[in-house]
Design a protein around this motif. Structure first.
Motif, PDB file in Angstrom:
ATOM      1  N   UNK A 196       1.206  -1.346   0.056  1.00  0.00           N
ATOM      2  CA  UNK A 196       0.048   0.125   0.196  1.00  0.00           C
ATOM      3  C   UNK A 196       0.930   1.301  -0.103  1.00  0.00           C
ATOM      4  N   UNK A 197       1.524   1.496  -1.260  1.00  0.00           N
ATOM      5  CA  UNK A 197       2.447   2.634  -1.254  1.00  0.00           C
ATOM      6  C   UNK A 197       1.508   3.659  -1.603  1.00  0.00           C
ATOM      7  N   UNK A 198       1.830   5.115  -1.178  1.00  0.00           N
ATOM      8  CA  UNK A 198       1.104   6.356  -1.160  1.00  0.00           C
ATOM      9  C   UNK A 198      -0.420   6.217  -1.185  1.00  0.00           C
ATOM     10  N   UNK A 199      -0.677   5.561  -0.020  1.00  0.00           N
ATOM     11  CA  UNK A 199      -2.240   5.242   0.071  1.00  0.00           C
ATOM     12  C   UNK A 199      -2.474   5.726   1.621  1.00  0.00           C
ATOM     13  N   UNK A 200      -3.721   6.244   1.827  1.00  0.00           N
ATOM     14  CA  UNK A 200      -4.107   6.459   3.122  1.00  0.00           C
ATOM     15  C   UNK A 200      -5.018   5.509   3.484  1.00  0.00           C
ATOM     16  N   UNK A 201      -4.726   4.867   4.727  1.00  0.00           N
ATOM     17  CA  UNK A 201      -5.410   3.588   5.310  1.00  0.00           C
ATOM     18  C   UNK A 201      -6.078   4.199   6.712  1.00  0.00           C
ATOM     19  N   UNK A 202      -7.433   4.378   6.419  1.00  0.00           N
ATOM     20  CA  UNK A 202      -7.938   4.591   7.623  1.00  0.00           C
ATOM     21  C   UNK A 202      -8.494   3.633   8.777  1.00  0.00           C
ATOM     22  N   UNK A 203      -8.654   3.936   9.893  1.00  0.00           N
ATOM     23  CA  UNK A 203      -8.827   2.865  11.001  1.00  0.00           C
ATOM     24  C   UNK A 203     -10.404   2.347  10.766  1.00  0.00           C
ATOM     25  N   UNK A 204     -11.066   3.030   9.934  1.00  0.00           N
ATOM     26  CA  UNK A 204     -12.635   2.632   9.844  1.00  0.00           C
ATOM     27  C   UNK A 204     -12.636   1.382   8.862  1.00  0.00           C
ATOM     28  N   UNK A 205     -11.291   0.957   8.356  1.00  0.00           N
ATOM     29  CA  UNK A 205     -11.248  -0.399   7.842  1.00  0.00           C
ATOM     30  C   UNK A 205     -11.098  -1.491   8.899  1.00  0.00           C
ATOM     31  N   UNK A 206     -12.104  -2.374   8.692  1.00  0.00           N
ATOM     32  CA  UNK A 206     -12.311  -3.216  10.207  1.00  0.00           C
ATOM     33  C   UNK A 206     -12.466  -4.672   9.646  1.00  0.00           C
ATOM     34  N   UNK A 207     -12.313  -5.742  10.587  1.00  0.00           N
ATOM     35  CA  UNK A 207     -12.551  -6.796  10.430  1.00  0.00           C
ATOM     36  C   UNK A 207     -14.176  -7.280  10.317  1.00  0.00           C
TER      37      UNK A 207
END
Length: 215
Positions: A196-207
């Motif tokens: 995941x280069x140059x990407x914003x990953x939010x903590x709203x991504x969940x199991x």
């Protein structure tokens, strides 16, 4: 406009503002059940089922721009391939990819394009009857040309399976991407995400099973 048909063969869109709606497309082609040609814009593929009948094709192939909405795509080697700017895939179900010898099976693969939105979909790379994770729910790679992918938005999807569920482009393919509000199953082979280069990953991504953030 194509509306309310059962098409036993391929559809090629070679004009602007073409709509395919309420239609079943069935073909075992090794190419593309639905293809949007380069240089076209405004395609709308809505409330369709694409059944590749266990062929080696790409369910929908975008070289031009457009929107897929509420599609059911299955029984293909790959679900959707995007090689164009200004493409939206939303509220669609891609599942039961068909394993081919030496195949590289992705629910969605992006090889070029800016302003791409993947929103509200169910992307099931994992095939339950075969216990096979396939390659990815979302694969970014094998960039065409030297124009990197920018303004990619991936939000509100349910994704499961893959060697990496999201393989985010680790060889300079991506200039900017944003991942938020996605839910993930656990039927991957190696990890949920990779590259995941140059990407914003939010903590709203969940199991999906616990609602806990995916690190």
């Amino acid at each position: 406009m194509i509306d309310g048909l059962h098409v036993k063969g391929q559809i090629t869109i070679d004009a602007d503002d073409v709509t395919i709606r309420n239609t079943l497309v069935q073909t075992d082609t090794s190419l593309y059940p639905i293809r949007v040609l380069g240089g076209t814009s405004g395609a709308l593929i809505e409330d369709v089922e694409v059944d590749n009948l266990g062929g080696t094709g790409l369910g929908i192939f975008f070289s031009g721009s457009g929107t897929v909405r509420r599609a059911d795509i299955h029984s293909a080697e790959d679900g959707i391939r995007i090689q164009s700017d200004d493409v939206t895939i939303e509220d669609s179900y891609i599942h039961d990819l068909h394993r081919q010898s030496g195949g590289h099976h992705d629910a969605i693969q992006i090889r070029s394009g800016d302003n791409i939105t993947i929103r509200g979909n169910n992307l099931q790379a994992y095939v339950v009857p075969a216990d096979d994770p396939m390659n990815a729910a979302l694969q970014i790679g094998s960039l065409l040309g030297d124009d990197t992918i920018s303004d990619l938005v991936v939000t509100g999807n349910l994704m499961n399976g893959g060697n990496y569920t999201i393989n985010g482009g680790g060889r300079g393919e991506v200039d900017s991407a944003h991942y938020a509000n996605n839910r993930f199953g656990r039927n991957y082979r190696f990890s949920v995400t990779g590259n995941l280069h140059n990407s914003v990953w939010e903590d709203t991504n969940v199991w999906h099973d616990t609602g806990e953030p995916v690190d």
